[in-house]
Design an enzyme around this catalytic site. Structure first.
Site, PDB file in Angstrom:
ATOM      1  N   LYS A 169       0.866  -1.172   0.000  1.00 40.81           N
ATOM      2  CA  LYS A 169       0.000   0.000   0.000  1.00 40.81           C
ATOM      3  C   LYS A 169       0.911   1.233   0.000  1.00 40.81           C
ATOM      4  CE  LYS A 169      -3.834   2.118   2.628  1.00 40.81           C
ATOM      5  NZ  LYS A 169      -4.782   1.945   3.745  1.00 40.81           N
ATOM      6  N   SER A 174      -9.846   2.121   2.984  1.00 39.05           N
ATOM      7  CA  SER A 174      -8.978   2.918   2.158  1.00 39.05           C
ATOM      8  C   SER A 174      -7.955   2.115   1.356  1.00 39.05           C
ATOM      9  CB  SER A 174      -8.219   3.920   3.047  1.00 39.05           C
ATOM     10  OG  SER A 174      -7.347   3.220   3.931  1.00 39.05           O
ATOM     11  N   SER A 202     -10.136  -0.373   7.052  1.00 41.68           N
ATOM     12  CA  SER A 202      -9.557  -0.160   5.723  1.00 41.68           C
ATOM     13  C   SER A 202      -8.899  -1.378   5.095  1.00 41.68           C
ATOM     14  CB  SER A 202      -8.540   0.983   5.762  1.00 41.68           C
ATOM     15  OG  SER A 202      -9.222   2.216   5.852  1.00 41.68           O
TER      16      SER A 202
END
Lengths: 516, 479
Positions: A76, A151, A175
């Site tokens: 990420k 997210s 997330s």
């Protein structure tokens, strides 16, 4: 092609039936083919990945390396990577290249995993749909009109679409688990403090937790063994030994207790999603587990509590983005105040600004006691609910999200609607507990996630339950039979790094003039 | 109308740790800009603070030294505000639960009495960087070497009633932090600085007046001057029927006045909240006991011991214990003398040695005459090889690097005449040469005794043993 698993690829590599270079090239091809549609990657590090793959192959050829040596994966874009830009999904860090590696990045590299790129995300991890990213939304591989959740939407979509077998994520209010549910994969958030936050760009320090997306609980266990563990650079990291999770997932569930809180099956839960979760509970019963009712009476406080605590911390955490030392700097400013105002006005998107303002408000003189202090009290009540529930159950089960993947744009006009999507995940962060989302069927032809929550540092139990379910049900093996939409902007940077250099003077210190 | 000033001080003492309070970067002073700032100090994305245990131990030592409560649990908080030399956009400090709570120190007043000054608290925090506004062509330079340097902010109760008391208190704290080795006290380098809260009220009034805060005073003299000015200023306002505004002021030493800072600075809402990157600081008994064991004997206790053990006068004992190095030096001299004549040793340390150190602006630990050498000189006074007066001459020669006391005495032939035959000879010569004075003395002018002492001393080049000379003169003069 069967969705690749880390465990499967590991076997191929050890038997020398595939090389790391081949696996990495395959990932790069898949990314090349699909990323234009999915927008799962912000940066692709092709050259670096091939170099690392060759090094892994050399190790494997000598019979060295570990079970994860040579496995491709993605980070990420919230984890700092030395020499590769780290954007956090924001214009503020569009060209930011960290001069150091996050602990998670370091550990995974040390285990021989090969990073192929950095995945898209909601700006500064603020969002539940990946629509707040400065680099554009990520599309759900199951339906390009829909959000993959957020997210960590890029990581989830990348794994779900088979671009990489695994990817890291972070989970502040769901997330990891919510996008895992929406994209039909396994997403695991460990206990707060289990994985170092060093080098993970902070959103809400007391909630943020690094975790993993993979095709199965077994893969998650393998990867967590590498990621987890005490880090002296993170004062909140737990100084506890890391169990060999992958060795503990095989235990039988006979006589084990699954707590089901009625609060998880409220009016907000989509009927089909609820049905899938109940069916999954049936599978556990077949495996010998007992269903017990537990109660989380303060669950209703979790969203308001979260939306005080998280913005409060974020308002302070994001103060460092001021245009002085790194990141975006507004051009042609005439005063210090203008530098601050314009830099932040230009560098941050609407959701980030909204949360900074909310957080500033709840901490301000005269409001602290009414908001922040009350939220801390509510947080304690929520944590206490879980503690009591775990006295009666080994694990708590319920849905991950109230609905399957929603349409892009469906909730962007109403932030509160978006916030409500995290109703089942947020309490777990407030209590700092480990949680996993695993696919358990479909609602409206879209994946549904089953959430399993464990007591603090009970990762082994969570992974054990999840793995046992996955031995009895095969939703996690399903492949996506759709092709993505076309004509979307391609947001891919195949060069990998921006080539900004740093000289080192005793300590790591960028020299030269700040960029104007 | 008589007015009573009420003063409280906030002292920032930079703790003498090698590394910064939340990072591993060095704290040494004077490095080239931004060479001692690591990623943590720069507030880079993703970095986290890790508390330096050495800073905690020093804070605990301070707490023990002032008889305060050392909090078993204290909390770091963020103080949020924007400034270019504050990299994270917040300063990590302690707010609601400081590590040191309460405590007191005693200061000496002019009349020799002592006054107790209570401390509110002392808390750990990090320093900010420095903004340099000159030589950047209309831009500001930021030096982050100082960012993250550990500070102990020591806050007093409003117990001080004059500029003099405030200066005495600041000196006392300065002495103490240096004494227990937690701060070098270097004011030029900003290691020890102070903000003063000053208000005045009608004598006898219970309610405090409105205060002004004078920021960043870095010398005892400036503190005193600034407070004096501020008291006058506030009395002037009140006597004209005006009201004192609560504000932050700066002292300008060149014009000897305080001036208001822009009140814009005042509009800060710091939004303190517990720093989620740091767990509450929990201190256990063994940690406190270890800090206690590492504490040196404190100045007051040591002074009391000097009085009891060595028979020193209280003022001398207080002077000697003003700095740990001075007290150590003195005890070194006494040790080398095997405990003989400690009062004589004290006189030498606070007298000749202190004067020489002052003259050359040398610290006692760098003294050109070390404790052993000084003891060597004093030993010669004790055994009457030389007189105290000659000893001063020898000391100067030692200071000038001419060798040890014995060498100098031998080389210069300074041994005093203790041979009574030689001394009697000298006395007889003096008596014979001054018949008029002798007659006057014998007629009752006792004062002339000193004249004869002086004459004999002159004749012997100062080498006569004064006591012996006295005895012989007393025998010989009356006839």
């Amino acid at each position: 092609m069967q969705r690749p698993t880390v465990a499967g690829l590991s076997r191929l590599l050890r038997k020398r039936e595939a090389s790391s270079r081949e696996l990495v090239q395959q990932c790069l091809q898949e990314i090349e083919r699909h990323n234009g549609d999915l927008n799962a990657f912000i940066t692709v590090t092709a050259e670096q990945a091939l170099t690392a793959a060759d090094a892994a192959d050399a190790l494997l050829a000598r019979g060295e390396g570990g079970p994860l040596t040579g496995i491709p994966f993605a980070h990420k874009d919230i984890f700092c990577t030395r020499g590769v830009r780290t954007t956090c999904g924001s214009k503020m860090l569009e060209h930011f290249v960290a001069p150091y590696d996050a602990t998670v990045v370091e550990r995974m590299a040390a285990a021989g995993l090969v990073m192929v790129g950095k995945t898209n995300m909601d700006e500064f991890a603020m969002g539940s749909s990946n629509e707040t990213s400065f680099f554009g939304p990520v599309r759900n591989p199951w339906d390009p009109e829909r959000s993959p959740g957020g997210s960590s939407g890029g990581s989830a979509a990348a794994v779900a679409a088979g671009l990489v077998p695994a990817a890291t994520g972070t989970d502040t209010g769901g997330s990891i688990r919510q996008p895992a549910a929406m994209t039909g994969i396994t997403g695991f958030k460990p206990t707060y403090g289990r994985v170092s936050r060093y080098g993970m760009i902070a959103f809400a320090s007391s909630l943020d937790q690094a975790g993993i997306f993979a095709a199965s609980a077994e893969d998650a266990a393998l990867l967590l063994e590498v990621m987890a563990g005490f880090d002296p650079r993170d004062s909140t990291s737990a100084d506890l030994p890391v169990p060999a999770y992958s060795q503990e997932i095989g235990a039988s569930l006979k006589g084990r207790r699954i707590g089901v809180p009625p609060e998880f099956f409220d009016a907000g839960l989509d009927a089909e999603c609820g049905a899938r979760v109940r069916e999954a509970l049936g599978v556990f019963e077949q495996l010998g587990a007992k269903i017990v009712e537990v109660s989380l009476p303060h669950l209703g406080l979790s969203i308001p509590t979260y939306y005080i605590v998280a913005p409060a911390e974020c308002s302070s955490n994001l103060a460092r983005f001021d245009g002085v030392r790194f990141g975006h700097r507004a051009a042609g400013v005439g005063s210090l105040e203008e530098l601050y105002k314009r830099t932040r006005q230009e560098g941050f998107g609407a959701e980030v600004k909204r949360r900074i303002m909310t957080g500033t408000y709840v901490l301000s003189a005269g409001y602290y006691d009414a908001y922040y202090l009350q939220a801390q009290k509510a947080r304690r009540l929520i944590a206490e609910d879980f503690r009591q529930a775990f006295a009666a159950a080994d694990i708590i089960a319920g849905p991950t999200a109230p609905t399957a993947a929603f349409r892009l744009g469906e909730k962007t006009a109403d932030p509160v609607q978006m916030y409500l999507n995290d109703i089942y995940t947020i309490a777990v962060n407030l209590a700092g507990l480990p949680g996993i989302s695993i696919p358990c069927g479909y609602a409206q032809d879209l994946p549904v996630g089953l959430q399993l929550i464990g007591p603090a540092f009970g990762e082994a139990a969570v992974l054990n339950f999840a793995h046992q379910y996955q031995t009895a049900a095969d939703w996690h093996r399903h492949r996506i039979a759709r092709s993505g939409a076309d004509g979307l902007p391609r947001m891919i940077d195949v060069t990998g790094s921006t080539g900004r250099s740093f000289s080192v003077v005793g300590t790591e210190m960028p020299t030269g003039k700040p960029r104007r | 109308m008589t007015w009573e000033p009420v003063i409280g001080l906030e002292i920032h003492a930079q703790l003498a740790t090698r590394a910064k309070i939340f990072s591993g970067a060095a704290t040494a002073y004077g490095a080239a800009p931004n060479t001692q700032a690591c990623l943590v100090d720069l507030g880079y994305p993703g970095v986290l603070p890790v508390l330096n245990g050495a800073a905690v131990r020093m804070a605990v030592k301070f707490g023990l030294a002032v008889g305060a409560t050392v909090a078993r649990r204290s909390v770091f908080a963020r103080k949020n505000y924007f400034y270019p030399d504050l990299p994270k956009g917040y300063q990590i400090s302690q707010y609601e639960l400081p590590i040191v709570q309460g405590g007191a120190v005693a200061i000496a007043l002019d009349d020799g009495s002592h006054k107790t000054v209570r401390l509110t608290r002392a808390h750990l925090e990090e320093d900010a960087g420095k903004s340099l506004h000159e030589s950047f062509h209309g831009q500001s330079g930021i030096d982050l070497n100082r960012a993250g340097t550990p500070l102990l902010e020591i806050v007093s109760e409003p117990d001080l009633r004059s500029a003099k008391e405030a200066a005495a208190y600041m000196r006392k704290i300065h002495q103490l932090v240096r004494y227990i080795g937690i701060c070098d006290g270097n004011m030029q380098e900003g290691s020890f600085r102070c903000d003063a809260n000053v208000s005045v009220r009608a004598a006898g009034a219970a309610k405090l007046g409105t205060r002004a805060e004078i920021k960043n005073l870095n010398s005892f003299r400036f503190l005193e001057r600034a407070i004096l000015f501020e008291i006058e200023r506030q009395i002037g306002i009140l006597e004209e029927g005006g009201r004192v505004v609560q504000e932050t002021r700066l002292y300008d030493p060149d014009r000897d006045e305080t001036r208001s800072m822009r009140s814009k600075e005042e509009a800060n809402d710091y939004r303190y909240f517990p720093d989620p990157d740091l767990l509450p600081l929990v201190i256990d008994e063994p940690f406190i006991e270890q800090a206690r064991a590492e504490l040196p004997e404190l100045p007051e206790a040591r002074a009391a011991r000097f009085v009891a053990e060595f028979g020193l006068a209280t003022p001398d004992a207080e002077t000697l214990t003003g700095a740990r190095e001075t007290a150590d030096y003195f005890e070194g001299v006494v040790g080398a003398l095997g405990g003989r004549e400690p009062r004589l040793a004290a006189n030498w340390v606070v007298g000749e040695l202190a004067a020489a150190l002052n003259r050359d602006a040398t610290a006692i630990e760098a003294s050109r005459v070390d404790a052993g050498a000084l003891a060597g000189l004093i030993a010669r006074i004790i055994d009457q090889t030389i007189s105290g007066k000659i000893a001063k001459e020898v000391f100067e020669a030692m200071w000038a690097g001419e060798g040890a006391a014995d060498e100098i005495i031998a080389r210069k032939g300074l041994r005093q005449i203790t041979d009574s035959g030689a001394l009697e000879q000298a006395i007889d010569q003096v008596i014979a040469a001054n018949p008029a004075q002798l007659a006057e003395f014998r007629a009752g002018k006792d004062k002339l005794f000193g004249f004869f002492v002086g004459q004999v001393m002159k004749a012997t080049g100062g080498k006569a043993n004064p006591a012996q000379l006295n005895d012989l003169l007393k025998k010989k003069l009356p006839g």
